[in-house]
Design a protein around this motif. Structure first.
Motif, PDB file in Angstrom:
ATOM      1  N   SER A 149      -3.273   5.980   3.812  1.00  0.00           N
ATOM      2  CA  SER A 149      -2.869   4.887   4.694  1.00  0.00           C
ATOM      3  C   SER A 149      -3.971   4.584   5.691  1.00  0.00           C
ATOM      4  CB  SER A 149      -1.581   5.248   5.446  1.00  0.00           C
ATOM      5  OG  SER A 149      -1.812   6.328   6.340  1.00  0.00           O
ATOM      6  N   ASP A 150      -3.997   3.354   6.157  1.00  0.00           N
ATOM      7  CA  ASP A 150      -4.962   2.908   7.156  1.00  0.00           C
ATOM      8  C   ASP A 150      -4.605   3.536   8.501  1.00  0.00           C
ATOM      9  OD1 ASP A 150      -6.547   1.514   8.969  1.00  0.00           O
ATOM     10  OD2 ASP A 150      -6.445  -0.341   7.823  1.00  0.00           O
ATOM     11  N   SER A 151      -5.502   4.335   9.044  1.00  0.00           N
ATOM     12  CA  SER A 151      -5.202   5.015  10.311  1.00  0.00           C
ATOM     13  C   SER A 151      -5.567   4.176  11.528  1.00  0.00           C
ATOM     14  CB  SER A 151      -5.943   6.361  10.378  1.00  0.00           C
ATOM     15  OG  SER A 151      -7.340   6.158  10.290  1.00  0.00           O
ATOM     16  N   LEU A 152      -6.236   3.036  11.316  1.00  0.00           N
ATOM     17  CA  LEU A 152      -6.595   2.176  12.443  1.00  0.00           C
ATOM     18  C   LEU A 152      -5.531   1.129  12.730  1.00  0.00           C
ATOM     19  CD1 LEU A 152     -10.416   1.535  11.893  1.00  0.00           C
ATOM     20  CD2 LEU A 152      -9.319   3.066  13.535  1.00  0.00           C
ATOM     21  N   TYR A 153      -5.061   0.473  11.669  1.00  0.00           N
ATOM     22  CA  TYR A 153      -4.142  -0.652  11.864  1.00  0.00           C
ATOM     23  C   TYR A 153      -2.772  -0.448  11.215  1.00  0.00           C
ATOM     24  CZ  TYR A 153      -8.649  -2.708  12.987  1.00  0.00           C
ATOM     25  OH  TYR A 153      -9.883  -2.948  13.525  1.00  0.00           O
ATOM     26  N   ASN A 154      -2.580   0.712  10.534  1.00  0.00           N
ATOM     27  CA  ASN A 154      -1.291   1.007   9.912  1.00  0.00           C
ATOM     28  C   ASN A 154      -0.828  -0.119   8.986  1.00  0.00           C
ATOM     29  OD1 ASN A 154      -0.945   3.519  11.203  1.00  0.00           O
ATOM     30  ND2 ASN A 154      -0.187   2.503  13.044  1.00  0.00           N
ATOM     31  N   ASP A 155      -1.758  -0.713   8.285  1.00  0.00           N
ATOM     32  CA  ASP A 155      -1.420  -1.862   7.465  1.00  0.00           C
ATOM     33  C   ASP A 155      -1.602  -1.576   5.977  1.00  0.00           C
ATOM     34  OD1 ASP A 155      -0.667  -4.408   6.781  1.00  0.00           O
ATOM     35  OD2 ASP A 155      -2.642  -5.282   7.122  1.00  0.00           O
ATOM     36  N   ALA A 156      -2.826  -1.194   5.580  1.00  0.00           N
ATOM     37  CA  ALA A 156      -3.132  -1.012   4.155  1.00  0.00           C
ATOM     38  C   ALA A 156      -2.668   0.349   3.652  1.00  0.00           C
ATOM     39  CB  ALA A 156      -4.631  -1.168   3.928  1.00  0.00           C
ATOM     40  N   LEU A 157      -2.283   0.374   2.378  1.00  0.00           N
ATOM     41  CA  LEU A 157      -1.916   1.606   1.670  1.00  0.00           C
ATOM     42  C   LEU A 157      -2.561   1.556   0.290  1.00  0.00           C
ATOM     43  CD1 LEU A 157       1.887   2.092   2.468  1.00  0.00           C
ATOM     44  CD2 LEU A 157       0.120   3.804   2.846  1.00  0.00           C
ATOM     45  N   TYR A 158      -3.159   2.681  -0.123  1.00  0.00           N
ATOM     46  CA  TYR A 158      -3.791   2.769  -1.432  1.00  0.00           C
ATOM     47  C   TYR A 158      -3.242   3.970  -2.195  1.00  0.00           C
ATOM     48  CZ  TYR A 158      -7.477  -0.659  -0.343  1.00  0.00           C
ATOM     49  OH  TYR A 158      -8.167  -1.801  -0.036  1.00  0.00           O
ATOM     50  N   ILE A 159      -3.135   3.811  -3.524  1.00  0.00           N
ATOM     51  CA  ILE A 159      -2.918   4.936  -4.421  1.00  0.00           C
ATOM     52  C   ILE A 159      -4.243   5.134  -5.155  1.00  0.00           C
ATOM     53  CG2 ILE A 159      -1.578   5.890  -6.322  1.00  0.00           C
ATOM     54  CD1 ILE A 159       0.079   5.457  -3.849  1.00  0.00           C
ATOM     55  N   HIS A 160      -4.722   6.363  -5.181  1.00  0.00           N
ATOM     56  CA  HIS A 160      -6.091   6.614  -5.640  1.00  0.00           C
ATOM     57  C   HIS A 160      -6.160   7.914  -6.420  1.00  0.00           C
ATOM     58  CE1 HIS A 160     -10.378   7.093  -5.672  1.00  0.00           C
ATOM     59  NE2 HIS A 160     -10.404   8.028  -4.738  1.00  0.00           N
ATOM     60  N   ASN A 161      -6.811   7.863  -7.601  1.00  0.00           N
ATOM     61  CA  ASN A 161      -7.145   9.085  -8.331  1.00  0.00           C
ATOM     62  C   ASN A 161      -8.609   9.372  -8.062  1.00  0.00           C
ATOM     63  OD1 ASN A 161      -7.918  11.062 -10.229  1.00  0.00           O
ATOM     64  ND2 ASN A 161      -6.337  10.409 -11.659  1.00  0.00           N
ATOM     65  N   PRO A 162      -8.923  10.417  -7.308  1.00  0.00           N
ATOM     66  CA  PRO A 162     -10.313  10.647  -6.902  1.00  0.00           C
ATOM     67  C   PRO A 162     -11.238  11.036  -8.047  1.00  0.00           C
ATOM     68  CG  PRO A 162      -8.915  12.463  -6.196  1.00  0.00           C
ATOM     69  CD  PRO A 162      -8.000  11.410  -6.722  1.00  0.00           C
ATOM     70  N   PHE A 163     -10.685  11.390  -9.217  1.00  0.00           N
ATOM     71  CA  PHE A 163     -11.545  11.820 -10.324  1.00  0.00           C
ATOM     72  C   PHE A 163     -11.795  10.702 -11.333  1.00  0.00           C
ATOM     73  CE2 PHE A 163      -9.684  15.733  -8.646  1.00  0.00           C
ATOM     74  CZ  PHE A 163     -10.855  16.420  -8.369  1.00  0.00           C
ATOM     75  N   THR A 164     -10.823   9.861 -11.572  1.00  0.00           N
ATOM     76  CA  THR A 164     -11.074   8.693 -12.417  1.00  0.00           C
ATOM     77  C   THR A 164     -11.610   7.524 -11.587  1.00  0.00           C
ATOM     78  OG1 THR A 164      -8.824   7.810 -12.145  1.00  0.00           O
ATOM     79  CG2 THR A 164      -9.193   9.388 -13.950  1.00  0.00           C
ATOM     80  N   VAL A 165     -11.598   7.678 -10.262  1.00  0.00           N
ATOM     81  CA  VAL A 165     -12.008   6.665  -9.283  1.00  0.00           C
ATOM     82  C   VAL A 165     -11.164   5.395  -9.457  1.00  0.00           C
ATOM     83  CG1 VAL A 165     -14.032   5.701  -8.108  1.00  0.00           C
ATOM     84  CG2 VAL A 165     -14.333   7.576  -9.681  1.00  0.00           C
ATOM     85  N   ASP A 166      -9.957   5.571  -9.955  1.00  0.00           N
ATOM     86  CA  ASP A 166      -9.005   4.482 -10.155  1.00  0.00           C
ATOM     87  C   ASP A 166      -8.205   4.308  -8.866  1.00  0.00           C
ATOM     88  OD1 ASP A 166      -7.816   2.551 -11.657  1.00  0.00           O
ATOM     89  OD2 ASP A 166      -6.410   3.878 -12.661  1.00  0.00           O
ATOM     90  N   CYS A 167      -8.025   3.088  -8.386  1.00  0.00           N
ATOM     91  CA  CYS A 167      -7.235   2.882  -7.174  1.00  0.00           C
ATOM     92  C   CYS A 167      -6.602   1.499  -7.174  1.00  0.00           C
ATOM     93  CB  CYS A 167      -8.072   3.099  -5.915  1.00  0.00           C
ATOM     94  SG  CYS A 167      -9.178   1.745  -5.500  1.00  0.00           S
ATOM     95  N   ILE A 168      -5.483   1.382  -6.485  1.00  0.00           N
ATOM     96  CA  ILE A 168      -4.827   0.098  -6.287  1.00  0.00           C
ATOM     97  C   ILE A 168      -4.376   0.010  -4.830  1.00  0.00           C
ATOM     98  CG2 ILE A 168      -4.018  -0.205  -8.666  1.00  0.00           C
ATOM     99  CD1 ILE A 168      -1.249   0.755  -7.722  1.00  0.00           C
ATOM    100  N   GLU A 169      -4.413  -1.190  -4.287  1.00  0.00           N
ATOM    101  CA  GLU A 169      -3.868  -1.429  -2.957  1.00  0.00           C
ATOM    102  C   GLU A 169      -2.432  -1.907  -3.114  1.00  0.00           C
ATOM    103  OE1 GLU A 169      -5.966  -4.254  -0.601  1.00  0.00           O
ATOM    104  OE2 GLU A 169      -4.726  -3.907   1.194  1.00  0.00           O
ATOM    105  N   LEU A 170      -1.530  -1.308  -2.357  1.00  0.00           N
ATOM    106  CA  LEU A 170      -0.121  -1.669  -2.456  1.00  0.00           C
ATOM    107  C   LEU A 170       0.141  -2.979  -1.725  1.00  0.00           C
ATOM    108  CD1 LEU A 170       1.677   1.767  -1.936  1.00  0.00           C
ATOM    109  CD2 LEU A 170       0.650   0.802  -3.997  1.00  0.00           C
ATOM    110  N   PRO A 171       1.187  -3.705  -2.136  1.00  0.00           N
ATOM    111  CA  PRO A 171       1.538  -4.943  -1.428  1.00  0.00           C
ATOM    112  C   PRO A 171       1.888  -4.650   0.030  1.00  0.00           C
ATOM    113  CG  PRO A 171       2.719  -4.765  -3.523  1.00  0.00           C
ATOM    114  CD  PRO A 171       2.071  -3.442  -3.284  1.00  0.00           C
ATOM    115  N   LYS A 172       1.753  -5.648   0.866  1.00  0.00           N
ATOM    116  CA  LYS A 172       2.105  -5.499   2.273  1.00  0.00           C
ATOM    117  C   LYS A 172       3.622  -5.465   2.425  1.00  0.00           C
ATOM    118  CE  LYS A 172      -2.104  -5.664   3.962  1.00  0.00           C
ATOM    119  NZ  LYS A 172      -2.838  -5.580   2.690  1.00  0.00           N
ATOM    120  N   SER A 173       4.087  -4.640   3.357  1.00  0.00           N
ATOM    121  CA  SER A 173       5.518  -4.564   3.655  1.00  0.00           C
ATOM    122  C   SER A 173       5.784  -5.250   4.984  1.00  0.00           C
ATOM    123  CB  SER A 173       5.975  -3.104   3.705  1.00  0.00           C
ATOM    124  OG  SER A 173       5.291  -2.414   4.739  1.00  0.00           O
ATOM    125  N   ARG A 174       7.032  -5.292   5.374  1.00  0.00           N
ATOM    126  CA  ARG A 174       7.401  -5.933   6.637  1.00  0.00           C
ATOM    127  C   ARG A 174       6.773  -5.197   7.808  1.00  0.00           C
ATOM    128  NH1 ARG A 174      13.572  -6.953   8.980  1.00  0.00           N
ATOM    129  NH2 ARG A 174      12.919  -8.028  10.903  1.00  0.00           N
TER     130      ARG A 174
END
Length: 423
Positions: A149-174
């Protein structure tokens, strides 16, 4: 004339014979230069997958660069599932070290597997979203995937596999203007779904409180299922949780500790079932210490555990052997006071403020996991990894090449889970 004709015919015949010979030699050369299948490629696919599933994640990551076919194998969900099941079966975990000091956040990797030749080396991992989210917190780790999670603005969230370097950003919530967040991330073995839980405690900006700590009287529980298009709201929650991510995922349930309230001073262990999406209270051990703030949750041997800090630096570790059965809580370990050598130099005055606040409530030691040897892996003041042998009652400072000065440890299982196969 006839002899001329015969000699001409012989010449033509010689030319045709030479052409046939040359063509045959070219065909032989083509056959010679064609790549021959390796011994491994001649094996049945199920045997190849079985062999690869026994390799450490670092070897599999290199394996995908050999050729297109082998790269396709590393993206096979069957291999990912088999490799993950073997890692969970009696193998020491790998560790993700999250470092947010001095400036940009970094993620490091340490493999504790005995068969890994580089087990004494810490390696830095590539963070693909660092340009858009330079400061982040690790919400949780599950089956090789990290939620950040974004520790500065509490906005962005990512799911990330650090070994395949695969990642997606989750949709914004309310979003809420004045709020604090509590996260959880996990997987339920029955539904086969990954979910992110975002608990928002908020208040109206016009409200005013004279309390020492800001009170957020309203709440909203938001759920995101990996692969879906948007978040869902479950409404409010009647518990106030300590502001840190879920520390334990057991039986498809996330676990938090509640804050004491004015008319309910006792702290509670609360679970959230990722299948039916219900909060439930979990019975506590009869140790008394859970009514104070000096404890944290963890997972030891697949069981829910509570580490309770006592007097004079003593640490008691209680383990729930049979989930949700109060009588199954046992005091499995009692660990005496210990201070690693490098911490005796009194360097805490240089401790980064952010890690100090986001660590285990400023406590000296945090319980991480059980090793195959039966030793307990501990983290001291976000600086040192220590193993404790309960049979001998001895501590051992673990030294690794490239270990950052300050870090928070996340127990992780390296996997080949590709996010596009989980949708």
């Amino acid at each position: 004339m006839c002899s001329l004709d015969l000699s001409t015919m012989d010449l033509d015949g010689d030319k045709r014979a030479k052409r046939r010979k040359t063509q045959t030699e070219d065909d032989d050369d083509d056959d010679h230069h064609q790549p021959q299948p390796t011994a491994m490629e001649t094996l049945p696919n199920e045997i190849i997958v079985d062999i690869l599933s026994r390799l450490p994640i670092t070897s599999l990551v290199q394996f995908k660069f050999v050729c297109k076919r082998w790269r396709a194998l590393t993206q096979d969900p069957v291999l990912a599932d088999m490799h993950l099941s073997r890692k969970a079966d009696g193998n020491d975990p790998c560790l993700i070290l999250h470092c947010d000091f001095p400036i940009r956040n970094q993620i490091y990797f340490l493999d504790l597997s005995a068969h890994n030749q580089d087990k004494d080396k810490v390696k830095r991992l590539y963070v693909p979203f660092q340009a858009t989210m330079p400061e982040f917190d690790v919400v949780g780790s599950c089956n090789g995937l990290l939620c950040l999670s974004d520790s500065l603005y509490n906005d962005a969230l990512y799911i990330h596999n650090p070994f395949t370097v695969d990642c997606i950003e989750l949709p914004k919530s309310r979003q809420y203007s004045d709020h604090e967040l509590v996260f959880g991330f996990g997987f339920h073995p029955k539904t086969k779904e990954y979910k992110v839980v975002k608990i928002v405690y908020y208040r109206n900006t016009s409200s005013y409180s004279r309390a020492r700590r800001t009170v957020y009287p309203q709440s909203d529980v938001q759920i995101y299922t990996l692969g879906s298009s948007s978040w869902r709201s479950l409404g409010k929650v009647s518990y106030q949780f300590v502001r840190r991510p879920s520390e334990a995922l057991v039986n498809g349930r996330l676990h938090w500790v509640s804050r004491p309230r004015r008319y309910h001073p006792a702290r509670r262990l609360i679970s959230f079932d990722l299948a039916d999406e219900q909060f439930r209270e979990v019975p506590k051990p009869d140790c008394g210490g859970l009514n104070r703030c000096n404890f944290h949750l963890s997972v030891l041997g697949g069981c829910l555990a509570a580490a309770v800090y006592g007097n004079y630096g003593k640490l008691e570790i209680w383990v729930m052997k049979c989930y949700n059965v109060k009588e199954s809580w046992v005091k499995q370990f009692t660990i005496g006071a210990y201070m690693p050598k490098c911490l005796k130099l009194n360097l805490d005055r240089h401790r980064p403020l952010k890690i100090w606040k986001s660590g285990s409530n400023g406590k000296v030691v945090r319980v991480l996991c059980l090793l195959n040897s039966g030793e307990v892996l501990l983290e001291y003041k976000n600086r040192v990894l220590v193993s404790y042998d309960p049979k001998k009652g001895k501590f051992r400072d673990l030294v690794f090449q490239g270990l950052p000065n300050w870090f928070q440890t996340v127990v992780h299982t390296g996997s080949l889970n590709w996010l596009n196969t989980l949708h």
